[in-house]
Design a protein around this motif. Sequence first.
Motif, PDB file in Angstrom:
ATOM      1  N   ALA A 244       0.837  -1.211   0.000  1.00  0.00           N
ATOM      2  CA  ALA A 244       0.000   0.000   0.000  1.00  0.00           C
ATOM      3  C   ALA A 244       0.867   1.254   0.000  1.00  0.00           C
ATOM      4  O   ALA A 244       0.561   2.238  -0.683  1.00  0.00           O
ATOM      5  N   ALA A 245       1.953   1.209   0.773  1.00  0.00           N
ATOM      6  CA  ALA A 245       2.833   2.380   0.831  1.00  0.00           C
ATOM      7  C   ALA A 245       3.427   2.639  -0.554  1.00  0.00           C
ATOM      8  O   ALA A 245       3.442   3.777  -1.041  1.00  0.00           O
ATOM      9  N   ARG A 246       3.895   1.567  -1.199  1.00  0.00           N
ATOM     10  CA  ARG A 246       4.470   1.732  -2.553  1.00  0.00           C
ATOM     11  C   ARG A 246       3.445   2.314  -3.512  1.00  0.00           C
ATOM     12  O   ARG A 246       3.747   3.235  -4.274  1.00  0.00           O
ATOM     13  N   LYS A 247       2.229   1.754  -3.460  1.00  0.00           N
ATOM     14  CA  LYS A 247       1.187   2.256  -4.376  1.00  0.00           C
ATOM     15  C   LYS A 247       0.900   3.729  -4.128  1.00  0.00           C
ATOM     16  O   LYS A 247       0.551   4.472  -5.038  1.00  0.00           O
ATOM     17  N   ALA A 248       1.025   4.159  -2.882  1.00  0.00           N
ATOM     18  CA  ALA A 248       0.741   5.562  -2.545  1.00  0.00           C
ATOM     19  C   ALA A 248       1.922   6.476  -2.877  1.00  0.00           C
ATOM     20  O   ALA A 248       1.838   7.689  -2.683  1.00  0.00           O
TER      21      ALA A 248
END
Length: 385
Positions: free
Chosen positions: A172-176
Motif C-alpha cells: 500500500a505504501a508503494r502504491k501511494a
Amino acid sequence: MRTGATQSPSPTVAVIGAGAIGLSVAWRLAQRGVEVTVFDKDAAGMGASHAAAGMLAACAEAEPGEKGLVALNRASQVLWPSFADELERASGMPIGLRAEGTLVLALTADDQARLKHLLTFQHSLGLPLEWLSAAETRRREPHLAPGIAGSVWSPEDHQVDNRALVAALRAAARKAGVVIREHAAVDRVKTDDGRVTGVHADGRVFPADVVIVAAGAWSRSIAGLPPEARPPVRPVKGQMLALRMDPKAPLLRHVVWSPGAYLVPRDDGRLLIGATVEEKGFDSELTAGGQLALLEAAWRALPAIEELPIDEMWVGFRPGSRDDAPIIGPGPMPGLIYATGHYRNGILLTPVTAKAVADFVVDGIMDPLLRPFGLERFTAAVAAE
Ligand code: FAD
Ligand code: GLY
C-alpha cells in the motif's frame, strides 16, 4: 497542541525502519501528499513486526499503573477494523483480521483468585471483560484441559496476521508513492546547525526536512544524534514457535492466554505459541529452556498439542523503552520525530501511531492522547533528580 513540526509547506520525510510502524507512518504520510522514503537495513518487515503474534489485546493485558497506555491501546483497538479494511482495499492483500476474542485461562484456584483481583481493576477502567465458569469456557473451546478453573472473556481483544500486515503495508505504501529502500541501513542522521537535514545511507546523503526514527529495538543505536536525542530503547528478546493444526479442524478458535504462554490460532492452521520475555540484548539463540517452557505451559492448557508437528521456531526483539511505553512525537532537535518503543503492543498500536505521526508532520498538531508518550518524560525526570 500545536508544535510546528516542520518549516516547509510540503516536507520531504525519511523514515528509518520498515516495520509495521515505519511503513504505516509512511503510508499515511504519502496519502496526504508527502514525499517519503523509508530505509531498512534488511528486507522490509523482518524485525519485531515479523516475529510478533499479532494480538490486539487492549483489555485482557491491562495492568495497574498503565492507565494512560490502556487509553492509547483502546483508541488504537477501535481504529483497527476500518484500518484493516482500508489497508486490504489499498493493497489488494488480506491481512487475516479475526474477531473471535480472547480467553484468559485460570488453571488453578490461585490463578482464579489472581485473575478476579485483576478483573476488579480492569472493570474500574470500564474494560469489557467477564468471568466465565469452567464449563462455559470449555463449551467455547472444547479441547481445553478438563481441570481448568474458569477464564476471563475478552470479547474485543482480537488478532491480525502481522506478517500479512507488513506485506500489505509495504504494497500500500508503494502504491501511494512511498520509496522503500531495503538493505539500505541508515548509517547516521545528518544534522546541520542543530536541526536534522537528512540521512546517510547506501554511501550517499538523502536530504530530508523530517527524519522519523522507527527503527524498533535498534532505535537507540542510530548514529549522528546527540546523546539527549537517542531514545532509551532496548531489545527485549522473545522466543516463539508455531505448531501445525488441521485448518479444517483447528484445536482452538479464540486467542487463549494461559499462565506462562499464549496461543494464537491462524486461518492457515498454524498455532502460534509465545512468548518468552528475556533481557538478553540482541541474543538471537533459540534455547531448549525457552521452548520447553512455552510448550509445557501451552500443553497444560491444551493437551492435544502433543500430537501436532512443529512448523517453526523463532526469536524477535521487542523495542522496550525505559518505562515500557512507546515514544511518539518530536525530538529535541527540529525535524526529528520518534515512533518507537512500542514494546509488546506495536501491532495493536500501529493505526493510532500512524495517524498521530502523520497528523503531526502535516498539521503540526499532536493528538492529546499521545502527550504522555513524548521523549521529554525521560529528560524531565533526569532534570528533576
Ligand atoms: P520492527 O518491526 O522491529 O521494525 C524496525 C525496523 O527497523 C526493522 O525492520 C529493522 O531492520 C530496521 N532498522 C533498524 N536499524 C536500522 C537502520 N540503522 N537503518 C535502517 N533500518 C533499520 N505486538 C502486538 O501488538 N501484539 C502481539 O501479539 C505482539 N507479540 C509479540 C511477540 C514477540 C515475540 C515480539 C518480539 C513482539 C511482539 N509484539 C506484539 C510487539 C511488536 O512486534 C512490536 O512492538 C512492533 O512490531 C514494533 O514495530 P516496529 O516497526 O517499531 O519495529
Ligand atoms: N504482546 C505479546 C508479546 O510481546 O509477547
